[in-house]
Design an enzyme around this catalytic site. Structure first.
Site, PDB file in Angstrom:
ATOM      1  N   TYR A 115     -12.327   8.859  -1.921  1.00 36.40           N
ATOM      2  CA  TYR A 115     -11.681   8.945  -0.606  1.00 36.40           C
ATOM      3  C   TYR A 115     -10.457   9.855  -0.583  1.00 36.40           C
ATOM      4  O   TYR A 115     -10.258  10.611   0.376  1.00 36.40           O
ATOM      5  CB  TYR A 115     -11.340   7.542  -0.082  1.00 36.40           C
ATOM      6  N   TYR A 129      -1.525  11.545   2.224  1.00 37.22           N
ATOM      7  CA  TYR A 129      -2.414  11.864   1.101  1.00 37.22           C
ATOM      8  C   TYR A 129      -2.398  13.354   0.789  1.00 37.22           C
ATOM      9  O   TYR A 129      -2.531  13.757  -0.372  1.00 37.22           O
ATOM     10  CB  TYR A 129      -3.841  11.418   1.422  1.00 37.22           C
ATOM     11  N   HIS A 178      -6.991  -6.717  -0.399  1.00 37.29           N
ATOM     12  CA  HIS A 178      -5.938  -5.702  -0.337  1.00 37.29           C
ATOM     13  C   HIS A 178      -4.859  -6.001   0.708  1.00 37.29           C
ATOM     14  O   HIS A 178      -3.676  -5.787   0.461  1.00 37.29           O
ATOM     15  CB  HIS A 178      -6.555  -4.332  -0.060  1.00 37.29           C
ATOM     16  N   ASP A 182       0.851  -1.186   0.000  1.00 40.31           N
ATOM     17  CA  ASP A 182       0.000   0.000   0.000  1.00 40.31           C
ATOM     18  C   ASP A 182       0.895   1.248   0.000  1.00 40.31           C
ATOM     19  O   ASP A 182       1.748   1.382  -0.868  1.00 40.31           O
ATOM     20  CB  ASP A 182      -0.954  -0.078   1.217  1.00 40.31           C
TER      21      ASP A 182
END
Length: 326
Positions: free
Chosen positions: A155, A235, A298, A108
């Site tokens: 998201y 992010y 995931h 990830d």
């Protein structure tokens, strides 16, 4: 460093790159070093199965809590979470340990960091295995512009505004927030109009088959202490990272690499990952590449631990056996 046998997990902290980084270690101190980089929203603990398997094969497994997570420092300034800072922490950690070159495994966000460690400092990486997130070359526009077409319910768009996701997460206890992310089985992380992504995600009433309630409690305890702002700041630095990586525009990753993808991963379709990987697009930017698409979602290294262990060990064995026979 904390005392403990080679077969136990040792915990220690190091002052690197201006912060304190917590590291979990398992395996012989003189074994080939493997740096394990976790994703969102996880900790070093997500590698517990791989650490055991690597240590049993004589590797030295090193799993830090990345900046902003767990027992590592979490600077308040979002600007302290650029890809330069995160990769810089890892290079400083290798320097601290006097390790000129290591194997790297990422998942990830940890995979994204690992790809950039390979891009910026290929001299420090023997080989890399990444899970879930392929290396995408730098695009023609900043990430948030690229994602704008997906709208406010995507998201990553929701995560951009400081405090917004934190307030939404705060409507739930931490364990529920984590379970909502860990149990994702939808195709795309897009909520209905006017809905926050954390409200849209479902938390299963029964325990997840790949994580015990005790393990979930260990995660929750750390996130209750550290919060989610540090992880969300990764992010918030996506556009900054796009600007910073301009010198590497068009550059290829030359480190030997293996990419492992779950056939039911939420990112498979939402980022065009499946087509990009299967069409050879990834191999175009990472020429020395092997790909394994396996059963699972995931959080592969926990959900399908034995298969992932086998994929990692069989790949790294090629390099250690070559050196032994040289």
């Amino acid at each position: 460093m904390a005392a403990g046998g080679a077969d136990e997990v040792r915990h220690w902290t190091a002052a690197v790159n201006g912060i304190s980084l917590h590291v979990a270690e398992r395996g012989p101190a003189d074994g080939p070093a493997v740096l394990l980089l976790h994703g969102f929203p996880e900790l070093w603990l997500s590698w517990r199965h791989q650490m055991a398997a690597l240590a049993a094969r004589g590797f030295r497994a090193l799993a830090p809590d990345l900046r902003g997570y767990g027992d590592s420092d979490a600077p308040a300034d979002p600007a302290a979470y650029s890809i330069f800072h995160i990769v810089g922490d890892l290079v400083a950690l290798l320097d601290h340990l006097r390790l000129p070159k290591v194997f790297v495994v990422g998942h990830d966000w940890g995979a994204l960091v690992a790809w950039h460690l390979c891009l910026f400092r290929p001299d420090r990486v023997r080989a890399v295995v990444n899970l879930g997130v392929p290396y995408f070359p730098r695009g023609p526009q900043p990430m948030t512009e690229a994602f704008a077409a997906l709208g406010d319910t995507f998201y990553i768009v929701q995560f951009q505004e400081p405090g917004r996701a934190e307030r939404a997460f705060g409507r739930y206890d931490v364990a529920t927030v984590l379970k909502k992310f860990y149990s994702i089985e939808i195709d795309e992380l897009i909520a209905p109009p006017g809905v926050e992504i954390i409200d849209f995600l479902q938390a299963p009433s029964s325990p997840l088959p790949w994580i015990s309630e005790e393990e979930l409690g260990q995660y929750a305890e750390k996130f209750e202490k550290s919060g989610f702002t540090g992880p969300l700041n990764y992010y918030r630095m996506l556009d900054t990272n796009w600007k910073l990586t301009a010198p590497w525009n068009g550059a290829k990753i030359t480190v030997p690499a293996k990419f492992i993808l779950g056939e039911k991963d939420v990112g498979l379709r939402s980022f065009g990952t499946e087509h990009y990987v299967k069409s050879g697009g990834l191999k175009g930017t990472v020429p020395d590449l092997e790909v394994a698409i396996i059963e699972g979602h995931h959080f592969l290294q926990q959900e399908k631990a034995e298969r992932v262990n086998s994929e990692i060990l069989s790949y790294f064995d090629k390099f250690t056996s070559d050196e032994a026979s040289a």
